[in-house]
Design a protein around this motif. Structure first.
Motif, PDB file in Angstrom:
ATOM      1  N   ALA A  15      -8.663  -0.399  -0.646  1.00 55.50           N
ATOM      2  CA  ALA A  15      -8.558   0.784  -0.014  1.00 55.50           C
ATOM      3  C   ALA A  15      -9.903   1.774  -0.166  1.00 55.50           C
ATOM      4  CB  ALA A  15      -7.573   1.782  -0.805  1.00 55.50           C
ATOM      5  N   GLY A  19     -11.630   2.712   3.518  1.00 56.52           N
ATOM      6  CA  GLY A  19     -11.633   4.134   3.780  1.00 56.52           C
ATOM      7  C   GLY A  19     -12.941   4.532   3.732  1.00 56.52           C
ATOM      8  N   VAL A  61      -3.410  -1.122   7.797  1.00 56.09           N
ATOM      9  CA  VAL A  61      -2.697  -0.413   6.893  1.00 56.09           C
ATOM     10  C   VAL A  61      -1.992  -1.523   5.801  1.00 56.09           C
ATOM     11  CG1 VAL A  61      -0.276   0.924   6.668  1.00 56.09           C
ATOM     12  CG2 VAL A  61      -2.205   1.482   8.486  1.00 56.09           C
ATOM     13  N   GLY A  65      -3.937  -0.101   2.675  1.00 56.54           N
ATOM     14  CA  GLY A  65      -2.940   0.826   2.262  1.00 56.54           C
ATOM     15  C   GLY A  65      -3.608   2.238   2.568  1.00 56.54           C
ATOM     16  N   ALA A  66      -3.715   3.098   1.486  1.00 59.32           N
ATOM     17  CA  ALA A  66      -4.284   4.322   1.594  1.00 59.32           C
ATOM     18  C   ALA A  66      -5.426   4.517   2.367  1.00 59.32           C
ATOM     19  CB  ALA A  66      -3.984   4.928   0.219  1.00 59.32           C
ATOM     20  N   GLY A  67      -6.377   3.496   2.005  1.00 60.09           N
ATOM     21  CA  GLY A  67      -7.562   3.443   2.677  1.00 60.09           C
ATOM     22  C   GLY A  67      -7.484   3.540   4.004  1.00 60.09           C
ATOM     23  N   THR A  69      -4.607   4.821   5.613  1.00 58.31           N
ATOM     24  CA  THR A  69      -3.588   5.945   6.425  1.00 58.31           C
ATOM     25  C   THR A  69      -4.158   7.338   5.792  1.00 58.31           C
ATOM     26  OG1 THR A  69      -2.337   5.737   4.169  1.00 58.31           O
ATOM     27  CG2 THR A  69      -1.583   4.724   6.238  1.00 58.31           C
ATOM     28  N   VAL A  70      -4.928   7.560   4.796  1.00 58.73           N
ATOM     29  CA  VAL A  70      -5.548   8.965   4.544  1.00 58.73           C
ATOM     30  C   VAL A  70      -6.540   9.518   5.461  1.00 58.73           C
ATOM     31  CG1 VAL A  70      -6.741  10.225   2.901  1.00 58.73           C
ATOM     32  CG2 VAL A  70      -4.926   8.817   2.126  1.00 58.73           C
ATOM     33  N   GLY A  74      -5.545   7.673  10.538  1.00 56.93           N
ATOM     34  CA  GLY A  74      -4.128   7.344   9.962  1.00 56.93           C
ATOM     35  C   GLY A  74      -3.009   8.371  10.360  1.00 56.93           C
ATOM     36  N   GLY A 105       3.930  15.840   6.415  1.00 53.91           N
ATOM     37  CA  GLY A 105       2.730  16.298   5.979  1.00 53.91           C
ATOM     38  C   GLY A 105       1.916  17.470   6.623  1.00 53.91           C
TER      39      GLY A 105
END
Length: 127
Positions: A15, A19, A61, A65-67, A69-70, A74, A105
């Motif tokens: 991530a 990111g 994704v 993961g969050a890397g 989607t954040v 994302g 969100g």
């Protein structure tokens, strides 16, 4: 048990790298162009939409993961994914699917922004 901790650390590492690469690309664009931050944000969001429309962003994704989607791309992925799922119900579903996917969100951002505006006094930015 030790393997589980290594697996979690590897997830964090993936991530962080993905990111960080997205942010590094944005920083390079800032440094070599005269584009405004808003224009870069829009292009990154559109890139997320386009990559998800082509079916490519989902792989990123799943990997990071969050890397993935954040960052703002994302958010584009989220809108495109919701629109694609809603489109299964028809044209109106494509519009409402994107909005319902991003509703939590966006609602949180609006609510917390209002709370911060009540708590703190705004000041103009000094150049």
């Amino acid at each position: 048990m030790y393997e589980e901790y290594l697996q979690i650390l590897f997830m964090f590492f993936k991530a962080f790298v993905v990111g960080g690469l997205i942010c590094a690309i944005a920083q390079v664009i800032i440094n070599i162009t005269d584009w405004t931050a808003g224009k870069i944000l829009v292009y990154f969001m559109l890139a997320g939409i386009a990559l998800q429309g082509l079916g490519l962003y989902q792989y990123l994704v799943d990997f990071a993961g969050a890397g993935a989607t954040v960052p703002i791309c994302g958010f584009g992925y989220l809108l495109a994914n919701g629109a694609m799922r809603g489109a299964e119900k028809g044209l109106f579903g494509a519009f409402t699917g994107a909005l319902s996917a991003a509703a939590a969100g966006v609602s949180a951002a609006v609510i917390f922004s209002c709370i911060m505006a009540v708590i703190f006094k705004s000041k103009s930015k000094k150049n």
